[in-house]
Design an enzyme around this catalytic site. Structure first.
Site, PDB file in Angstrom:
ATOM      1  N   SER A   1      24.803  -1.874  41.938  1.00 39.76           N
ATOM      2  CA  SER A   1      23.883  -1.993  40.794  1.00 39.76           C
ATOM      3  C   SER A   1      23.368  -0.638  40.331  1.00 39.76           C
ATOM      4  O   SER A   1      22.761   0.097  41.101  1.00 39.76           O
ATOM      5  CB  SER A   1      22.628  -2.791  41.186  1.00 39.76           C
ATOM      6  OG  SER A   1      22.895  -4.140  41.216  1.00 39.76           O
TER       7      SER A   1
ATOM      8  N   HIS B   1      26.198  -4.171  36.108  1.00 36.22           N
ATOM      9  CA  HIS B   1      27.551  -4.108  36.671  1.00 36.22           C
ATOM     10  C   HIS B   1      28.548  -4.225  35.525  1.00 36.22           C
ATOM     11  O   HIS B   1      28.556  -5.216  34.813  1.00 36.22           O
ATOM     12  CB  HIS B   1      27.802  -5.265  37.655  1.00 36.22           C
ATOM     13  CG  HIS B   1      27.058  -5.134  38.947  1.00 36.22           C
ATOM     14  ND1 HIS B   1      27.652  -4.709  40.103  1.00 36.22           N
ATOM     15  CD2 HIS B   1      25.774  -5.374  39.259  1.00 36.22           C
ATOM     16  CE1 HIS B   1      26.765  -4.691  41.080  1.00 36.22           C
ATOM     17  NE2 HIS B   1      25.609  -5.097  40.591  1.00 36.22           N
TER      18      HIS B   1
ATOM     19  N   HIS C   1      29.586 -10.841  43.827  1.00 35.08           N
ATOM     20  CA  HIS C   1      28.599 -11.251  44.827  1.00 35.08           C
ATOM     21  C   HIS C   1      28.811 -12.715  45.204  1.00 35.08           C
ATOM     22  O   HIS C   1      29.244 -13.528  44.388  1.00 35.08           O
ATOM     23  CB  HIS C   1      27.178 -11.084  44.275  1.00 35.08           C
ATOM     24  CG  HIS C   1      26.832  -9.673  43.906  1.00 35.08           C
ATOM     25  ND1 HIS C   1      27.091  -9.154  42.666  1.00 35.08           N
ATOM     26  CD2 HIS C   1      26.259  -8.687  44.631  1.00 35.08           C
ATOM     27  CE1 HIS C   1      26.687  -7.890  42.647  1.00 35.08           C
ATOM     28  NE2 HIS C   1      26.181  -7.583  43.814  1.00 35.08           N
TER      29      HIS C   1
ATOM     30  N   TYR D   1      26.344 -14.699  45.779  1.00 35.13           N
ATOM     31  CA  TYR D   1      25.313 -15.503  45.084  1.00 35.13           C
ATOM     32  C   TYR D   1      25.718 -15.903  43.668  1.00 35.13           C
ATOM     33  O   TYR D   1      25.106 -16.782  43.076  1.00 35.13           O
ATOM     34  CB  TYR D   1      23.947 -14.784  45.066  1.00 35.13           C
ATOM     35  CG  TYR D   1      23.899 -13.489  44.298  1.00 35.13           C
ATOM     36  CD1 TYR D   1      23.962 -13.449  42.906  1.00 35.13           C
ATOM     37  CD2 TYR D   1      23.787 -12.277  44.969  1.00 35.13           C
ATOM     38  CE1 TYR D   1      23.931 -12.257  42.206  1.00 35.13           C
ATOM     39  CE2 TYR D   1      23.746 -11.083  44.287  1.00 35.13           C
ATOM     40  CZ  TYR D   1      23.826 -11.084  42.907  1.00 35.13           C
ATOM     41  OH  TYR D   1      23.801  -9.893  42.231  1.00 35.13           O
ATOM     42  N   GLU D   2      26.751 -15.265  43.131  1.00 31.45           N
ATOM     43  CA  GLU D   2      27.227 -15.660  41.805  1.00 31.45           C
ATOM     44  C   GLU D   2      28.060 -16.939  41.884  1.00 31.45           C
ATOM     45  O   GLU D   2      28.480 -17.469  40.856  1.00 31.45           O
ATOM     46  CB  GLU D   2      28.083 -14.542  41.196  1.00 31.45           C
ATOM     47  CG  GLU D   2      27.296 -13.290  40.869  1.00 31.45           C
ATOM     48  CD  GLU D   2      28.196 -12.123  40.471  1.00 31.45           C
ATOM     49  OE1 GLU D   2      28.415 -11.932  39.266  1.00 31.45           O
ATOM     50  OE2 GLU D   2      28.674 -11.418  41.374  1.00 31.45           O
TER      51      GLU D   2
ATOM     52  N   ALA E   1      22.407  -1.156  46.045  1.00 32.20           N
ATOM     53  CA  ALA E   1      20.954  -1.041  45.933  1.00 32.20           C
ATOM     54  C   ALA E   1      20.381  -1.951  47.016  1.00 32.20           C
ATOM     55  O   ALA E   1      20.923  -3.023  47.281  1.00 32.20           O
ATOM     56  CB  ALA E   1      20.511  -1.505  44.558  1.00 32.20           C
TER      57      ALA E   1
ATOM     58  N   MET F   1      22.119  -7.779  49.099  1.00 33.43           N
ATOM     59  CA  MET F   1      22.905  -9.002  48.862  1.00 33.43           C
ATOM     60  C   MET F   1      24.402  -8.733  48.705  1.00 33.43           C
ATOM     61  O   MET F   1      25.103  -9.508  48.047  1.00 33.43           O
ATOM     62  CB  MET F   1      22.372  -9.711  47.615  1.00 33.43           C
ATOM     63  CG  MET F   1      20.887 -10.025  47.660  1.00 33.43           C
ATOM     64  SD  MET F   1      20.298 -10.715  46.112  1.00 33.43           S
ATOM     65  CE  MET F   1      18.512 -10.581  46.346  1.00 33.43           C
ATOM     66  N   SER F   2      24.895  -7.659  49.308  1.00 33.81           N
ATOM     67  CA  SER F   2      26.322  -7.331  49.125  1.00 33.81           C
ATOM     68  C   SER F   2      26.856  -6.631  50.367  1.00 33.81           C
ATOM     69  O   SER F   2      26.313  -6.766  51.453  1.00 33.81           O
ATOM     70  CB  SER F   2      26.479  -6.425  47.895  1.00 33.81           C
ATOM     71  OG  SER F   2      25.880  -5.171  48.123  1.00 33.81           O
TER      72      SER F   2
ATOM     73  N   ASN G   1      13.282  -0.314  46.341  1.00 28.98           N
ATOM     74  CA  ASN G   1      11.947  -0.933  46.451  1.00 28.98           C
ATOM     75  C   ASN G   1      11.621  -1.093  47.930  1.00 28.98           C
ATOM     76  O   ASN G   1      12.516  -1.062  48.773  1.00 28.98           O
ATOM     77  CB  ASN G   1      11.953  -2.319  45.777  1.00 28.98           C
ATOM     78  CG  ASN G   1      13.047  -3.224  46.329  1.00 28.98           C
ATOM     79  OD1 ASN G   1      14.209  -3.150  45.899  1.00 28.98           O
ATOM     80  ND2 ASN G   1      12.701  -4.047  47.302  1.00 28.98           N
TER      81      ASN G   1
ATOM     82  N   HIS H   1      14.232  -7.323  39.471  1.00 33.37           N
ATOM     83  CA  HIS H   1      15.507  -6.631  39.251  1.00 33.37           C
ATOM     84  C   HIS H   1      15.342  -5.411  38.338  1.00 33.37           C
ATOM     85  O   HIS H   1      16.069  -4.422  38.470  1.00 33.37           O
ATOM     86  CB  HIS H   1      16.530  -7.609  38.662  1.00 33.37           C
ATOM     87  CG  HIS H   1      17.918  -7.032  38.517  1.00 33.37           C
ATOM     88  ND1 HIS H   1      18.643  -6.575  39.598  1.00 33.37           N
ATOM     89  CD2 HIS H   1      18.704  -6.822  37.426  1.00 33.37           C
ATOM     90  CE1 HIS H   1      19.820  -6.120  39.175  1.00 33.37           C
ATOM     91  NE2 HIS H   1      19.874  -6.259  37.863  1.00 33.37           N
TER      92      HIS H   1
HETATM   93  N1  HPA Z   1      16.285  -7.423  48.830  1.00 35.98           N
HETATM   94  C1  HPA Z   1      17.574  -7.783  48.676  1.00 35.98           C
HETATM   95  N2  HPA Z   1      18.397  -7.145  47.853  1.00 35.98           N
HETATM   96  C2  HPA Z   1      17.914  -6.084  47.185  1.00 35.98           C
HETATM   97  C3  HPA Z   1      16.574  -5.665  47.313  1.00 35.98           C
HETATM   98  C4  HPA Z   1      15.717  -6.379  48.191  1.00 35.98           C
HETATM   99  O1  HPA Z   1      14.533  -6.064  48.360  1.00 35.98           O
HETATM  100  N3  HPA Z   1      16.426  -4.579  46.498  1.00 35.98           N
HETATM  101  C5  HPA Z   1      17.638  -4.354  45.917  1.00 35.98           C
HETATM  102  N4  HPA Z   1      18.535  -5.253  46.321  1.00 35.98           N
END
Ligand code: HPA
Length: 269
Positions: free
Chosen positions: A30, A61, A83, A85-86, A113, A209-210, A233, A244
């Site tokens: 990302s 993306h 991903h 989750y998609e 990320a 998540m990847s 974050n 996001h």
């Molecule tokens: N959690 C999961 N996936 C992420 C996060 C998070 O805090 N930040 C960026 N991708």
């Protein structure tokens, strides 16, 4: 068509487009896809045109395969990944890694990320190991013996040798990198604060998540892996809320350092 036949078909399609003898696969997370714009003598192919390939749906993306020269190496870069989750089956999530291997890549550099547990926004973290909390494994099902063994060893998934070299290179160009364990979840929800407290106890420094599926498939086939997380974050519970937009904003802020680092690493590996 079997998975092996699909890999063969896609490999032949890409070779006919001129994608021969790549050395490094690059998977750009990302907000980090811009690095592929710096590839020279580039051959760019839209995901939509590639047989057996998934389609990108996430903002940030791009959905392009970029082949060419970067920092003196032949690279095959994924600008946008698939991903779980998609709704993609694991076979689709990891298909590009299979094809990278089939085309001749000996290594992948995988980026993402991630939320930081301890580390804060703007940190670049070299992944030294992972914890798979996705709830599945991309190698479940018939083993592709042509690629690797039924029970792959994950003891050195993130090549110790590459990590040592990458750290030296980062120091030499003055880019600060931390190191830690990446814990992979399925998403798409961000974690609850209780989950993050649990993951902290388990030894995770970053959550995302990847990456875990692609790395498992790469290691299975004997590829060497270097992983870099851009911490965007503080993970849930360590800041008031998550979104996001912040992820995209922070990757935009650190992408120059990120791009410089990956290019220097490529040049030095
Ligand atoms: N959690 C999961 N996936 C992420 C996060 C998070 O805090 N930040 C960026 N991708």
């Amino acid at each position: 068509m079997s998975l092996i036949e699909k890999i063969q078909e896609t490999k032949s399609f890409l070779e006919a487009k001129g994608l021969t003898a790549p050395e490094f696969g690059l998977i750009l997370g990302s907000g980090l896809g811009e690095l592929a714009d710096e590839v020279e003598n580039a051959i760019v192919i839209d995901y939509a045109d590639i047989p057996n390939w998934g389609q990108s749906t996430v903002v940030g993306h791009a959905g392009k395969l970029v082949y060419g020269d970067l920092a003196g190496k032949k690279v095959l870069a994924l600008q946008g990944r698939f991903h779980y989750y998609e709704g993609n089956p694991m076979e689709v999530v990891t298909f590009p890694v299979r094809v990278m291997k089939a085309l001749g890549c000996h290594s992948i550099i995988v980026t993402n990320a991630a939320g930081g547990i301890g580390y804060g926004p703007g940190t670049l973290m070299m992944i030294n190991d992972h914890i798979n909390m996705i709830g599945t494994n991309p190698l479940i099902g018939e083993n592709l013996d042509e690629f690797g063994p039924r029970f792959p060893d994950m003891s050195d998934a993130y090549s110790k040798d590459y990590r040592a070299k990458a750290k030296e290179i980062a120091d030499s160009i003055g880019v600060k990198v931390e190191e830690g364990v990446y814990l992979g979840v399925s998403g798409p929800t961000y974690e609850t604060p209780a989950e993050i407290r649990a993951y902290q106890t388990m030894g995770a420094s970053a959550v995302g998540m990847s990456t875990v599926p692609e790395v498992i498939v790469a290691v299975h086939s004997g590829m060497k892996v270097l992983g870099i997380s851009a911490i965007t974050n503080y993970a849930a519970g360590f800041q008031s809320s998550l979104n996001h937009e912040e992820v995209v904003e922070v990757t935009t802020r650190i992408k120059e350092d990120f791009k410089g680092l990956v290019k220097a690493i490529l040049a030095g590996l």
